[in-house]
Design a protein around this motif. Structure first.
Motif, PDB file in Angstrom:
ATOM      1  N   MET A  30      21.778 -64.139  13.262  1.00 37.86           N
ATOM      2  CA  MET A  30      21.150 -64.781  12.122  1.00 37.86           C
ATOM      3  C   MET A  30      19.679 -65.111  12.408  1.00 37.86           C
ATOM      4  O   MET A  30      18.843 -64.967  11.529  1.00 37.86           O
ATOM      5  N   ASN A  31      19.373 -65.532  13.655  1.00 35.18           N
ATOM      6  CA  ASN A  31      17.987 -65.851  13.994  1.00 35.18           C
ATOM      7  C   ASN A  31      17.074 -64.634  13.906  1.00 35.18           C
ATOM      8  O   ASN A  31      15.896 -64.769  13.569  1.00 35.18           O
ATOM      9  N   TRP A  32      17.623 -63.459  14.218  1.00 42.28           N
ATOM     10  CA  TRP A  32      16.808 -62.248  14.113  1.00 42.28           C
ATOM     11  C   TRP A  32      16.454 -61.958  12.657  1.00 42.28           C
ATOM     12  O   TRP A  32      15.318 -61.570  12.355  1.00 42.28           O
ATOM     13  N   LEU A  33      17.393 -62.142  11.755  1.00 42.99           N
ATOM     14  CA  LEU A  33      17.127 -61.937  10.332  1.00 42.99           C
ATOM     15  C   LEU A  33      16.076 -62.931   9.841  1.00 42.99           C
ATOM     16  O   LEU A  33      15.144 -62.561   9.116  1.00 42.99           O
ATOM     17  N   SER A  47       6.305 -68.598   6.414  1.00 39.24           N
ATOM     18  CA  SER A  47       6.325 -67.842   7.655  1.00 39.24           C
ATOM     19  C   SER A  47       6.460 -68.757   8.871  1.00 39.24           C
ATOM     20  O   SER A  47       7.279 -68.516   9.766  1.00 39.24           O
ATOM     21  N   MET A  48       5.655 -69.804   8.889  1.00 32.62           N
ATOM     22  CA  MET A  48       5.695 -70.735  10.025  1.00 32.62           C
ATOM     23  C   MET A  48       7.027 -71.485  10.104  1.00 32.62           C
ATOM     24  O   MET A  48       7.589 -71.643  11.189  1.00 32.62           O
ATOM     25  N   LEU A  49       7.532 -71.934   8.959  1.00 33.46           N
ATOM     26  CA  LEU A  49       8.807 -72.656   8.954  1.00 33.46           C
ATOM     27  C   LEU A  49       9.962 -71.758   9.400  1.00 33.46           C
ATOM     28  O   LEU A  49      10.832 -72.183  10.169  1.00 33.46           O
ATOM     29  N   LEU A  50       9.969 -70.525   8.936  1.00 35.23           N
ATOM     30  CA  LEU A  50      11.031 -69.594   9.339  1.00 35.23           C
ATOM     31  C   LEU A  50      10.918 -69.233  10.815  1.00 35.23           C
ATOM     32  O   LEU A  50      11.939 -69.098  11.510  1.00 35.23           O
ATOM     33  N   MET A  51       9.695 -69.067  11.307  1.00 36.65           N
ATOM     34  CA  MET A  51       9.492 -68.803  12.733  1.00 36.65           C
ATOM     35  C   MET A  51      10.041 -69.973  13.551  1.00 36.65           C
ATOM     36  O   MET A  51      10.751 -69.775  14.540  1.00 36.65           O
ATOM     37  N   PHE A  52       9.726 -71.193  13.132  1.00 32.47           N
ATOM     38  CA  PHE A  52      10.233 -72.378  13.812  1.00 32.47           C
ATOM     39  C   PHE A  52      11.765 -72.393  13.807  1.00 32.47           C
ATOM     40  O   PHE A  52      12.399 -72.678  14.816  1.00 32.47           O
ATOM     41  N   PRO A  72      14.051 -66.731  22.310  1.00 34.55           N
ATOM     42  CA  PRO A  72      12.977 -67.100  23.242  1.00 34.55           C
ATOM     43  C   PRO A  72      11.620 -67.004  22.537  1.00 34.55           C
ATOM     44  O   PRO A  72      11.363 -66.035  21.821  1.00 34.55           O
ATOM     45  N   ILE A  73      10.766 -67.992  22.740  1.00 38.55           N
ATOM     46  CA  ILE A  73       9.493 -68.061  22.022  1.00 38.55           C
ATOM     47  C   ILE A  73       8.617 -66.832  22.287  1.00 38.55           C
ATOM     48  O   ILE A  73       7.983 -66.309  21.371  1.00 38.55           O
ATOM     49  N   GLY A  74       8.574 -66.356  23.516  1.00 35.38           N
ATOM     50  CA  GLY A  74       7.735 -65.198  23.827  1.00 35.38           C
ATOM     51  C   GLY A  74       8.166 -63.966  23.063  1.00 35.38           C
ATOM     52  O   GLY A  74       7.346 -63.247  22.487  1.00 35.38           O
ATOM     53  N   THR A  75       9.452 -63.696  23.045  1.00 38.17           N
ATOM     54  CA  THR A  75       9.984 -62.549  22.318  1.00 38.17           C
ATOM     55  C   THR A  75       9.795 -62.737  20.821  1.00 38.17           C
ATOM     56  O   THR A  75       9.351 -61.831  20.120  1.00 38.17           O
ATOM     57  N   ALA A  76      10.140 -63.922  20.326  1.00 38.46           N
ATOM     58  CA  ALA A  76      10.041 -64.186  18.886  1.00 38.46           C
ATOM     59  C   ALA A  76       8.598 -64.047  18.401  1.00 38.46           C
ATOM     60  O   ALA A  76       8.342 -63.437  17.362  1.00 38.46           O
TER      61      ALA A  76
END
Length: 111
Positions: A1-4, A45-50, A60-64
């Protein structure tokens, strides 16, 4: 789900870049609507990234971050070619495809 969620965040990044470009091309009320779209897209975008990096099963933050910016970069080039009539040269397309391969690779090696 996080990837989506992350993919959708990346698409909103493309959206805010598109709105920024259109806001610069227009004036008056039309420009205001594009600036509003820019604000909505950047916040989404920022909220979904968070959301994608948060929690126990967050990415992981680096990958994301790499995937998020990669989606935005690829989307920006595609929008530039299709909407803003930027050139679609061999080398531009070659490097876009290498960027896509890198995004897929990061997804493949991430937990």
């Amino acid at each position: 789900m996080n990837w989506l969620i992350l993919i959708i965040a990346g698409l909103f990044e493309t959206g805010f870049a598109t709105c920024l470009g259109k806001a610069q091309e227009t004036s008056g009320k039309e420009s205001i609507f594009w600036w509003i779209g820019f604000g909505i897209c950047i916040m989404a975008s920022m909220l979904l990234m968070f959301k994608a990096i948060s929690g126990e099963n967050g990415l992981p933050i680096g990958t994301a971050y790499a995937v998020w910016t990669g989606i935005g970069a690829v989307g920006g080039v595609v929008v530039g070619i299709l909407i803003f009539k930027e050139p679609a040269t061999f080398w531009r397309l070659f490097f876009v495809f290498t960027l896509i391969a890198s995004i897929v690779g990061l997804k493949a090696v991430s937990h």
